[in-house]
Structure formats: structure tokens, C-alpha cells
Enzyme design. Structure first.
Site, PDB file in Angstrom:
ATOM      1  N   GLU A 179      -2.693  -9.247   3.635  1.00  0.00           N
ATOM      2  CA  GLU A 179      -3.122  -9.723   4.954  1.00  0.00           C
ATOM      3  C   GLU A 179      -4.629  -9.598   5.132  1.00  0.00           C
ATOM      4  O   GLU A 179      -5.199 -10.120   6.090  1.00  0.00           O
ATOM      5  CB  GLU A 179      -2.398  -8.951   6.064  1.00  0.00           C
ATOM      6  N   CYS A 195       0.828  -1.209   0.000  1.00  0.00           N
ATOM      7  CA  CYS A 195       0.000   0.000   0.000  1.00  0.00           C
ATOM      8  C   CYS A 195       0.870   1.271   0.000  1.00  0.00           C
ATOM      9  O   CYS A 195       1.519   1.561  -0.990  1.00  0.00           O
ATOM     10  CB  CYS A 195      -0.990  -0.039   1.154  1.00  0.00           C
ATOM     11  N   HIS A 204      -3.872  -5.268  -0.025  1.00  0.00           N
ATOM     12  CA  HIS A 204      -3.514  -5.779   1.299  1.00  0.00           C
ATOM     13  C   HIS A 204      -3.567  -7.309   1.324  1.00  0.00           C
ATOM     14  O   HIS A 204      -4.646  -7.881   1.517  1.00  0.00           O
ATOM     15  CB  HIS A 204      -4.463  -5.209   2.361  1.00  0.00           C
ATOM     16  N   GLY A 226      -6.090   6.052  -1.501  1.00  0.00           N
ATOM     17  CA  GLY A 226      -6.612   7.167  -2.280  1.00  0.00           C
ATOM     18  C   GLY A 226      -5.591   7.744  -3.230  1.00  0.00           C
ATOM     19  O   GLY A 226      -5.886   8.710  -3.946  1.00  0.00           O
ATOM     20  N   PHE A 227      -4.359   7.173  -3.224  1.00  0.00           N
ATOM     21  CA  PHE A 227      -3.304   7.575  -4.140  1.00  0.00           C
ATOM     22  C   PHE A 227      -2.854   6.352  -4.922  1.00  0.00           C
ATOM     23  O   PHE A 227      -3.060   5.216  -4.481  1.00  0.00           O
ATOM     24  CB  PHE A 227      -2.113   8.170  -3.379  1.00  0.00           C
TER      25      PHE A 227
END
Length: 372
Positions: free
Chosen positions: A350, A264, A348, A308-309
Site C-alpha cells: 500500500e 510486514c 508494504h 526491524g525484525f
């Protein structure tokens, strides 16, 4: 029930009922499409400064409990739901959602048309908003939302990072009472940069044989390399990746010297370390159902995401191999830098909450550190 109002910076307002704490809160209004996992979402540090709208209409059925925390407290500054259950129905629950929000001082709103709100954000983009249970006019709340600063240019990761290093050696807990899984002996010493990490990431690193030292976001490459780690992990986190002070230069100093795995925000910082660029998305990806294609194998994984990026694919051309793409919009979801023994994903693996399709990436990191 006490009246509450949600006002957006573009002048749109919604009326509903107060949920959780009373008062006012200001944040970027975003939406998450997950059907479950609201407690993990609220406690994910990636939501610092954000008001989370849950797209699925029924929330609160499983209550809240200490085992589902991704950090010590909620980081979202507000919550928006269609219906909040006043009773929980789960043997692990210790609080209702309403009581949990009250205890942590989180202002929320329920009873509004979240389907309309989600469609509005999709059309007009994520934007600043205010939830208020006070007796203010909607026009006054809109002005407050308009005057609030947005996410671009904000280094939020440094603010939520740990103050000092600590050692983490706990395997994934058996939350549902299943048979304990054997935990491998630690074979690898890993340094994890805390940009706002989720606890589940550390558990899964331990599960593949890692002894993890978590360090503050501002730790230098020289300080990390002095520990002679087998690998370096770049965690998730909130805010603008380009604004995290010194992170790109630090990661650049690690590349080629030790295996690196980023998730991320860590994925975005890795791209910046290569000389790439990131940009603010219109409304981002937040949910547990994002389809991602592995360009190496052709396999499609359903993934959990919260960002959001994104990385500008043209900016990393010739510097890294784009390994994964999002099938909804074609954005970059993974990078590989073979010569530097580094890779990263935007999603993600996980989960927490979400599907487990991508958990194998932790084993891939272990194999990379083992030289396989």
C-alpha cells in the site's frame, strides 16, 4: 531556538535545536530513507516506541494535514531531522511540521548532522536513545538511554490494536482532486487482524471489493471462522513478532481453512505459525526505495518498508516457498503456502509513502478468495 541533545546508549551524543514539543523522550533510534511522507511515517503504528531519524535533509516543506494520517495520531515517540522548514508550501497543509509535533506532544531535534547519525546506526545498529530539551548533562542522558528496555521481547502490537471489532467500507479517497474512481461492489467479507494497521491497507482492500471487519489482535481463530469470512488479512504492527501473545497459534488455526494475506508483522506472524523463527535485524529496513526481487517472475520492485525484525529463511524451508528476497541483503521478503491458500510480504504494497509497484497484491488476494 532552544537547545536539544540526542544521546545514544553507546555513549554517542549529538547537539541540535528543539523541534516540536519540549521535554524528554526515550525510544529506539532508527532511520528512514524516504524523501517524503513524514506524516504517514509518524502516524504508522509500526513506529511505536521509536525515535525516527529522517535521512533526507529537508523536512516540513509540505506541512501536515488530516488526509495524510495513517492512524488517528502519531505513534513515533520522537523525530530527528537535519532541517525543518518553518513555512509549508502545499495547498493541503493546515500545520507546519513543528506545530504538528507540538500539538501531539512529540519531542524532536533538528540541526544535527543526520548523515553522521545514520552512518553511526548502520555501523553500530539501532539502539535506545533519549532526546532532551531539558538542562541535563549528556552523560546523564546516556545513562538513561542505557537503562531503557529495547524492542526484543516486547508485545507492542496488542497495545495498539483496536479494543473492539468495527466495519470498514471506505474506498481510497481522492486526495488530489482527481476524477473519482469507481468502487467495486463488495464481493468478499474479510476479517483483518489489527496488530497496528495502517488505514491505507483497509482502503486498498475495499478498492478490490472487500467488506472489512477489523478485529483485535487477541481474537481467536474460532471467533473469526464463526463469521465465515472469504479471507483473513494479517496487518502490520510494531515490536517483536514472537512476543505477540497467542498470534502464532491463532494464525496456525486459520491456515488451510480460509485464504490468508499478511503484510510486514503479519508476514512474520505467518512464518511463526508455520513453526518458523524471526530475528532482530541490525538496523532494519525503513524507507521507500528497497529493491525486492520476485523469484517467480524475476521482476524487481521498488518497495516501501518499515521493519526491524525478519524471517529466518532456513526455519521455513519445507514449510513455505520463499517468493521474494531483498536485493540489498538477501533477507526474506515474501512467502507462499500454496496448499493453505496463504501468502505474505515483508514490505508494504500500500506504500503510503512510497512507490506503487506492489499494489497488485491486493488484487491477488481478491483472486485467491474468488478461487481463481
Amino acid at each position: 531556538m532552544k537547545r536539544a541533545v540526542l544521546a545514544l546508549a553507546d555513549g554517542t551524543t549529538f547537539e541540535g535545536r528543539a523541534l516540536g514539543a519540549t521535554g524528554e523522550t526515550v525510544g529506539e533510534v532508527v532511520f528512514n530513507t524516504s524523501m517524503t511522507g513524514y506524516q504517514e511515517i509518524l502516524t504508522d503504528p509500526s513506529y511505536v516506541g521509536q525515535i525516527v531519524t529522517m535521512a533526507y535533509p529537508e523536512m516540513g516543506n509540505v506541512g501536515a494535514n488530516p488526509g495524510d494520517q495513517e492512524s488517528v495520531k502519531p505513534h513515533a515517540v520522537g523525530m530527528v531531522v537535519r532541517n525543518s522548514s518553518s513555512q509549508h508550501s502545499n495547498w493541503r497543509a493546515q500545520d507546519t511540521l513543528d506545530a504538528y509535533l507540538k500539538r501531539h506532544g512529540i519531542v524532536g531535534i533538528e540541526g544535527l548532522d543526520t548523515r553522521r547519525l545514520v552512518r553511526h546506526v548502520r555501523t553500530h545498529g539501532a539502539q535506545m536513545g533519549v532526546i532532551s530539551t531539558e538542562d541535563h548533562t549528556p552523560a546523564a542522558l546516556v545513562e538513561r538511554a542505557r537503562s531503557a528496555r529495547g524492542m526484543e521481547g516486547l508485545d507492542l502490537a496488542t497495545g495498539v490494536s483496536t479494543d473492539k471489532p468495527y466495519l470498514f467500507t471506505e474506498p481510497s479517497p481522492n486526495l488530489l482532486g482527481e476524477e473519482p474512481r469507481p468502487t467495486p461492489e463488495p464481493r468478499f467479507d474479510v476479517v483483518a487482524y489489527d496488530y497496528g494497521l495502517k488505514r491505507s491497507m483497509l482502503h486498498f482492500l475495499v478498492d478490490v471489493g472487500c467488506r472489512v471487519t477489523v478485529v483485535p489482535a487477541g481474537t481467536t481463530a474460532e471467533q473469526v471462522l464463526a463469521q465465515k469470512p472469504h479471507g483473513v488479512f494479517l496487518a502490520n504492527g510494531p515490536g517483536d513478532p514472537a512476543a505477540v501473545v497467542g498470534a502464532d497459534k491463532t494464525v496456525a488455526g486459520l491456515l488451510g481453512k480460509v485464504p490468508v494475506f499478511g503484510i510486514c508483522l503479519g508476514h512474520q506472524i505467518l512464518a511463526l505459525a508455520l513453526g518458523g523463527r524471526t530475528y532482530k535485524m541490525k538496523f532494519g529496513h525503513r524507507g521507500a526505495n528497497q529493491p525486492v526481487k520476485d523469484l517467480t517472475t524475476g521482476k524487481v520492485e521498488i518497495t516501501s518498508q518499515n521493519h526491524g525484525f525478519a524471517v529466518d529463511d532456513a526455519s521455513v524451508k519445507g514449510k513455505a516457498v520463499v517468493s521474494h528476497i531483498n536485493l540489498n541483503d538477501g533477507t526474506v521478503e515474501g512467502l507462499v503456502i500454496p496448499d493453505a491458500r496463504a501468502f505474505s510480504v515483508q514490505y508494504h504494497p500500500e506504500a503510503s509513502p512510497g512507490p506503487h509497484d506492489a499494489r497488485y497484491l491486493f488484487s491477488r488476494f481478491a483472486k485467491l478468495m474468488a478461487g481463481e
